[in-house]
Design a protein around this motif. Structure first.
Motif, PDB file in Angstrom:
ATOM      1  N   VAL A 517       0.849  -1.203   0.000  1.00 16.96           N
ATOM      2  CA  VAL A 517       0.000   0.000   0.000  1.00 16.96           C
ATOM      3  C   VAL A 517       0.883   1.251   0.000  1.00 16.96           C
ATOM      4  CG1 VAL A 517      -1.695   1.312   1.343  1.00 16.96           C
ATOM      5  CG2 VAL A 517      -1.904  -1.159   1.179  1.00 16.96           C
ATOM      6  N   ALA A 518       1.933   1.238   0.812  1.00 18.85           N
ATOM      7  CA  ALA A 518       2.795   2.418   0.926  1.00 18.85           C
ATOM      8  C   ALA A 518       3.484   2.738  -0.389  1.00 18.85           C
ATOM      9  CB  ALA A 518       3.825   2.209   2.030  1.00 18.85           C
ATOM     10  N   SER A 519       3.790   1.700  -1.175  1.00 22.02           N
ATOM     11  CA  SER A 519       4.433   2.000  -2.455  1.00 22.02           C
ATOM     12  C   SER A 519       3.451   2.734  -3.364  1.00 22.02           C
ATOM     13  CB  SER A 519       4.970   0.729  -3.104  1.00 22.02           C
ATOM     14  OG  SER A 519       3.905  -0.057  -3.584  1.00 22.02           O
ATOM     15  N   GLN A 520       2.153   2.441  -3.181  1.00 24.81           N
ATOM     16  CA  GLN A 520       1.152   3.173  -3.977  1.00 24.81           C
ATOM     17  C   GLN A 520       0.937   4.593  -3.442  1.00 24.81           C
ATOM     18  OE1 GLN A 520      -1.818   0.270  -3.345  1.00 24.81           O
ATOM     19  NE2 GLN A 520      -0.995  -1.122  -4.895  1.00 24.81           N
ATOM     20  N   ARG A 641      -2.740   8.343   6.632  1.00 23.78           N
ATOM     21  CA  ARG A 641      -3.774   7.787   5.745  1.00 23.78           C
ATOM     22  C   ARG A 641      -3.328   6.402   5.250  1.00 23.78           C
ATOM     23  NH1 ARG A 641      -7.724  10.359   2.946  1.00 23.78           N
ATOM     24  NH2 ARG A 641      -7.092   9.440   0.961  1.00 23.78           N
ATOM     25  N   CYS A 642      -2.051   6.301   4.999  1.00 17.39           N
ATOM     26  CA  CYS A 642      -1.520   5.010   4.556  1.00 17.39           C
ATOM     27  C   CYS A 642      -1.613   3.970   5.679  1.00 17.39           C
ATOM     28  CB  CYS A 642      -0.074   5.197   4.101  1.00 17.39           C
ATOM     29  SG  CYS A 642       0.638   3.708   3.433  1.00 17.39           S
ATOM     30  N   LEU A 643      -1.400   4.412   6.933  1.00 21.51           N
ATOM     31  CA  LEU A 643      -1.548   3.496   8.069  1.00 21.51           C
ATOM     32  C   LEU A 643      -2.998   3.009   8.153  1.00 21.51           C
ATOM     33  CD1 LEU A 643       0.515   5.360  10.856  1.00 21.51           C
ATOM     34  CD2 LEU A 643       1.183   3.270   9.653  1.00 21.51           C
ATOM     35  N   ALA A 644      -3.933   3.925   7.923  1.00 24.93           N
ATOM     36  CA  ALA A 644      -5.347   3.550   7.966  1.00 24.93           C
ATOM     37  C   ALA A 644      -5.663   2.552   6.855  1.00 24.93           C
ATOM     38  CB  ALA A 644      -6.221   4.793   7.834  1.00 24.93           C
TER      39      ALA A 644
END
Ligand code: CDP
Ligand code: MG
Length: 721
Positions: A517-520, A641-644
């Motif tokens: 997800v973080a790469s996105q 937001r990425c953590l969520a």
């Protein structure tokens, strides 16, 4: 040369090695090897392995199974076909320390003929013939090489521990063995009378061999020898599982051990352990002490308290040395527990249940057993996986007792100064109430990781997999559901592309997902740090007596946005400090300064070092996967937001009374006092860890906005109010 055998506590020859000492250590090791109970049955064991494709070996701890059997098999030609011998251990520490010991016994540097591999660390080479590794690591290897083709022998050691990885591995190895022997008989594609999972593997074989098959050839594999080793005397369960496989017993040496119980229940275990340690130290004859504690934190605090109390004793009574041993202890420190104590000194080994059977430490005469262990538990109804402290089983208590064997370091013989002593810090009536044995881990933990791995291995019907003991159906269904929510499996229960990527990472599925997800999101650089920091135990170190100082130190890193950003700040500050130091000092000096920096800032330098190692490994992993490592710089909103978007399975909402309600399970929890958000109490949070003590607490918490969940995890949150 003076006889070492008579000298139980003579000086450690290892530290000051002169040529003469080296020879004596070599001789001493040879002598020890000859004296091991297993040495008497070497030829018989080798014959049994030759005659049985699957063999179960049962033997008391310390009889020499783990260190000797692989060497015997090597010596008697089991690697002649070019294959190697793999030995799995449930614990990293065991894999490392045993490999080091065996390399030393062979008189060669580690990583050549003898090596080890654990997650995030590979000390093997093309020459390695005896490879110790964790059970989890061998499972991962199967993802890349479904036949495990480089092994001619696989030994599943400590099988009685019944870790989830061991259980899955047993099922997998059964298939691999079957498939390999079929490949020899050339019937890979004709036999369809197989169990579902055998079939799955065969399909993979068909696919892989497609090209070869067209030219009417079947790739041949050498047969796989499988050895299951266990310290539990009951071999039946393994024997039955492997179709009535033969079991042999290696006789150990049992020495008398007196057992002592307390008169009344103990309320403070740490205090009771300390009192007992000092009683032994001041009143009992020579011999080292082994204390069973529940984890790194408890070990470190007992170690500190011992040193404090020692300072209050007269000089002549201070000859007590402490040696911790637990899984995340850096490997250079782990070997110290095996060294004999210097003359006149007594060793106290502070260990987790790792010292129950996995590692055998010579010289122990006294065992202190508070009767507790940190264990994983899983509540399938709540979907909650947590580590809690529980009482040991009777089997564990017996194993702990048997560690008081007082083996003489040099001769391998029992000491003659009387029996060992085991101090159980509970009442005798309490022992009677303990369960007989521990429930296998597969029955008490979250299965998402295993289900993902099995699917990546081509085994789609996980529920019908031939497990040695079936996990609860609800637990399997729950993990499939969470893998579906993470996007790892499709609606029809097949592995998705994202799932395949996730399975390649050596991480918990949730953390693998977070990296993808973080790469996105464009914040992979930050997420790699967060995941590395979340993968180690207790970065912060808060001694009871310096609570105020440690809290103040934490403030300079604390982020009001949550623990994830706080961990990121710590990592960055440490890294900046280290890089600056490296510009003016040697690497070694920079490391040393970093340890001092950690101490000043109340940061656990062992954990930080471990996190840094994990970080560099997972950076390599994501690069291999072709993910782009970009940074969100100071855009903390984006990172949250990425953590969520990554941790939405573990979100909670504040209740009117200040407690939190976990959105998925409805469980009521509190924010753990160690969290930077303990006082701030934001409306909505995501968290990574749930711990149960007297309350249910969540740890590693970040503040998020509920609407982000609706936006970023719509299949879970859009339908709710
Ligand atoms: O596997 P099992 O419990 O049967 O025994 P082992 O681990 O092979 O240990 C055999 C002996 O090797 C122990 O009694 C220890 O004295 C010695 N050993 C050691 O000195 N240092 C190690 N790192 C491992 C084993
Ligand atoms: Mg062993």
């Amino acid at each position: 040369m003076p006889s070492m055998a008579a000298n139980k506590f003579s000086r450690n020859t290892h530290q000051n090695q002169t040529k003469g000492d080296f020879v004596s250590r070599k001789q001493m090791i040879e002598q020890q090897r000859k004296n091991l109970p297993i040495a008497a049955v070497e030829r018989r064991l080798v014959e049994e392995v030759r005659n049985n494709d699957t063999l179960i070996i049962v033997g008391e701890t310390g009889s020499g199974k783990t260190t000797q059997l692989p060497q015997y098999l090597f010596k008697w030609g089991f690697c002649r076909d070019g294959g190697i011998i793999g030995i799995t251990q449930p614990r990293r520490v065991a894999a490392i320390t045993v490999a080091k010991r065996v390399a030393e016994e062979c008189g060669i540097p580690l990583g050549q003929k003898v090596g080890y591999a654990i997650r995030f660390e590979d000390v093997t080479s093309g020459q390695t013939k005896i490879k110790y590794m964790t059970d989890g690591l061998l499972l991962r290897e199967a993802l890349l090489d479904p036949y495990l083709s480089k092994y001619s022998v696989i030994i599943v050691d400590e099988a009685h521990e019944r870790t989830i990885h061991t259980d899955v591995l047993l099922g997998l190895l059964k298939n691999v063995q079957k498939a390999r022997s079929k490949s020899i008989n050339g019937v890979v594609n004709t036999d369809h009378n197989n169990s579902n999972n055998g079939h799955a593997l065969e399909e993979r074989i068909d696919n892989q061999n497609d090209g070869i098959l067209k030219s009417c050839q079947v790739k041949k594999y050498n047969p796989l020898k499988l050895i299951i080793m266990s310290a539990s005397l009951d071999a039946r369960v393994f024997s039955e599982y492997f179709g009535g496989a033969k079991a042999v017993h290696v006789q150990g040496r049992q020495f008398p051990v007196d057992i002592f119980y307390t008169h009344k229940p103990e309320t403070d275990c740490i205090d009771a352990a300390l009192i007992t340690i000092f009683q032994i130290h001041l009143e009992e004859g020579p011999g080292d002490v082994l204390v069973f504690l529940t984890g790194q934190e408890e070990i470190e605090s007992v170690e500190r308290l011992i040193h404090e109390r020692l300072r209050q004793l007269p000089e002549c009574s201070r000859k007590l040395l402490t040696f911790p041993i637990f899984s995340s202890l850096p490997s250079e420190k782990q070997m110290r527990v095996f060294m004999p104590s210097p003359a006149g000194h007594r060793k106290v080994i502070l260990a987790t249940n790792i010292a129950e059977t996995s590692v055998t430490i010579p010289g122990i005469r006294y065992v202190v057993d508070p009767g507790l262990v940190k264990a994983r538990t899983y509540d399938p109804k709540m979907g909650v996986d947590s580590l809690i402290i529980v009482t040991t089983s009777k089997a564990q208590a017996l194993q702990r007792r048997s560690r008081a064997n007082f083996l003489n370091f040099y001769s391998g013989r029992a000491g003659r100064d009387g029996p060992g002593k085991c101090y159980r810090l509970y009442q005798e009536s309490f022992f009677e109430k303990l369960t007989d044995s521990t429930l296998p881990e597969i029955k008490r933990c979250d299965l998402s990781n295993v289900v993902l791995q099995l699917k990546a291995l081509g085994i789609d019907d996980v529920i019908n997999f031939d497990f040695i003991e079936k996990p609860d159906r609800t637990a399997v269904v729950n993990s499939l559901w969470s893998l579906y929510l993470l996007g790892a499996v499709t609606e029809d229960n097949k592995l998705s592309d994202v799932g395949r990527q996730m399975a390649r990472l050596p991480l918990d599925p949730v953390y693998s997902k977070a990296l993808i997800v973080a790469s996105q999101f464009g914040c992979l650089k930050e997420m790699l740090i967060c995941v590395a920091m979340l993968s180690v135990e207790s970065i912060f170190y808060a001694p009871r007596e310096k609570l105020e100082e440690s809290r103040n130190a934490l403030k300079s890193f604390a982020s009001l946005e949550g623990d994830h950003l706080t961990l990121l700040n710590v990592y960055r500050a440490a890294d900046e400090f280290f890089q600056k130091n490296k510009m003016v000092h040697s690497e070694e000096k920079a490391e040393k300064n970093l340890r001092k920096w950690c101490k000043d800032n109340y940061i656990n330098s062992r954990s930080l070092k471990h996190a840094r190692d994990i970080h560099s490994q997972i950076v390599r992993n994501v690069e291999q996967m072709g993910l782009r490592i970009t940074s969100c710089e100071d855009d903390t909103l984006l990172l949250r937001r990425c953590l969520a978007a990554s941790f939405f399975l573990k979100a909670a909402m504040k209740q009117p009374d200040g407690a939190y309600r976990v959105t998925l399970s409805g469980l009521i929890v509190q924010i753990h006092p160690s969290s930077v958000l303990f006082r701030a109490k934001p409306e909505c949070i995501v968290f990574n860890e749930l711990v149960h003590t007297n309350h249910s607490y969540v740890r590693n918490v970040s503040r998020i906005d509920y609407l982000w969940l609706v936006e970023l995890a719509p299949n879970l949150y859009a339908v709710q109010d």
